[in-house]
Design an enzyme around this catalytic site. Sequence first.
Site, mmCIF file in Angstrom:
data_model
loop_
_atom_site.group_PDB
_atom_site.id
_atom_site.type_symbol
_atom_site.label_atom_id
_atom_site.label_comp_id
_atom_site.label_asym_id
_atom_site.label_seq_id
_atom_site.Cartn_x
_atom_site.Cartn_y
_atom_site.Cartn_z
ATOM 1 N N GLN A 31 -3.298 2.597 -12.628
ATOM 2 C CA GLN A 31 -3.082 1.145 -12.674
ATOM 3 C C GLN A 31 -4.142 0.420 -13.485
ATOM 4 O O GLN A 31 -3.955 -0.730 -13.860
ATOM 5 C CB GLN A 31 -3.041 0.566 -11.252
ATOM 6 C CG GLN A 31 -1.844 1.051 -10.462
ATOM 7 C CD GLN A 31 -1.818 0.442 -9.081
ATOM 8 O OE1 GLN A 31 -2.442 0.949 -8.163
ATOM 9 N NE2 GLN A 31 -1.116 -0.675 -8.942
ATOM 10 N N HIS B 202 1.870 6.959 -7.414
ATOM 11 C CA HIS B 202 1.277 6.487 -8.676
ATOM 12 C C HIS B 202 0.670 7.641 -9.470
ATOM 13 O O HIS B 202 0.793 7.703 -10.687
ATOM 14 C CB HIS B 202 0.159 5.468 -8.411
ATOM 15 C CG HIS B 202 0.620 4.037 -8.343
ATOM 16 N ND1 HIS B 202 1.316 3.433 -9.367
ATOM 17 C CD2 HIS B 202 0.460 3.087 -7.390
ATOM 18 C CE1 HIS B 202 1.571 2.173 -9.029
ATOM 19 N NE2 HIS B 202 1.072 1.937 -7.837
ATOM 20 N N HIS C 240 2.326 5.602 -1.293
ATOM 21 C CA HIS C 240 2.502 4.731 -2.464
ATOM 22 C C HIS C 240 1.533 5.147 -3.578
ATOM 23 O O HIS C 240 1.923 5.267 -4.743
ATOM 24 C CB HIS C 240 2.243 3.276 -2.035
ATOM 25 C CG HIS C 240 2.382 2.269 -3.141
ATOM 26 N ND1 HIS C 240 3.434 1.386 -3.211
ATOM 27 C CD2 HIS C 240 1.596 1.996 -4.215
ATOM 28 C CE1 HIS C 240 3.283 0.623 -4.292
ATOM 29 N NE2 HIS C 240 2.168 0.961 -4.909
ATOM 30 N N GLU C 241 0.270 5.392 -3.197
ATOM 31 C CA GLU C 241 -0.750 5.709 -4.209
ATOM 32 C C GLU C 241 -0.576 7.118 -4.769
ATOM 33 O O GLU C 241 -0.781 7.337 -5.960
ATOM 34 C CB GLU C 241 -2.156 5.525 -3.631
ATOM 35 C CG GLU C 241 -2.461 4.118 -3.088
ATOM 36 C CD GLU C 241 -2.175 2.983 -4.064
ATOM 37 O OE1 GLU C 241 -2.249 3.203 -5.291
ATOM 38 O OE2 GLU C 241 -1.861 1.870 -3.588
ATOM 39 N N GLY D 162 -4.497 -1.183 -1.935
ATOM 40 C CA GLY D 162 -4.609 0.136 -2.532
ATOM 41 C C GLY D 162 -4.580 0.010 -4.044
ATOM 42 O O GLY D 162 -4.014 -0.938 -4.586
ATOM 43 N N CYS E 207 3.474 -3.893 -5.077
ATOM 44 C CA CYS E 207 2.559 -3.136 -5.931
ATOM 45 C C CYS E 207 1.825 -4.105 -6.850
ATOM 46 O O CYS E 207 2.447 -4.994 -7.424
ATOM 47 C CB CYS E 207 3.367 -2.138 -6.758
ATOM 48 S SG CYS E 207 2.362 -1.165 -7.887
ATOM 49 N N LEU E 208 0.512 -3.911 -6.994
ATOM 50 C CA LEU E 208 -0.279 -4.791 -7.866
ATOM 51 C C LEU E 208 0.198 -4.725 -9.318
ATOM 52 O O LEU E 208 0.009 -5.663 -10.071
ATOM 53 C CB LEU E 208 -1.769 -4.417 -7.794
ATOM 54 C CG LEU E 208 -2.447 -4.643 -6.436
ATOM 55 C CD1 LEU E 208 -3.879 -4.125 -6.470
ATOM 56 C CD2 LEU E 208 -2.410 -6.106 -6.040
#
Length: 167
Positions: free
Chosen positions: A47, A136, A132-133, A42, A90-91
């Site tokens: 990000q 963000h 999660h997204e 994702g 998380c990236l």
Amino acid sequence: MAGDPRLRTPSRAVDKFDKKILSLIKDMKETLTAQKNPEGIGLAAPQIGKNIRIFLMMPDNNITVVANPVILSAKATPKAKTKTKLLEGCLSLPHYYGPLIRSDKVQIEYLNDMGQKIERTFTGLEAQIVQHEIDHLNGILFVDRLLEQKKPLYEHTHGEWEEVELT
Ligand code: ZN
């Protein structure tokens, strides 16, 4: 942790799917598919430095584009509450993971990459990605949720797991 202030800024809605937005979606697709070790499942626009309400999810080889998501309902079944073995990462915080509890069934309304309104229910891993997204897009990181739930944070480096202090 996560010093980029754009990760902490609530994003604004997409108002039209113009060239700019389509080019942002293209950039995000390239960024997400290029992620290796760990692979990305994702990616939210903040990000890559854009505070716009768009995220991509790629639980398998298919990418779903989600713009302006609204959660209609979210349910955590008793199963979700005991299933904490799946570590979330998380990236934007590479190598950090935590056993976060998320709702395992989430119904959202959103616009796809052609601006069409879609209503869809996600379960399991997909439901976890969606939450999660969306976090963000609201300037919230998974470590904030770990703190709320008083769960540990682990760092995975050089093949070893180490618990780290969350502050
Ligand atoms: Zn993330």
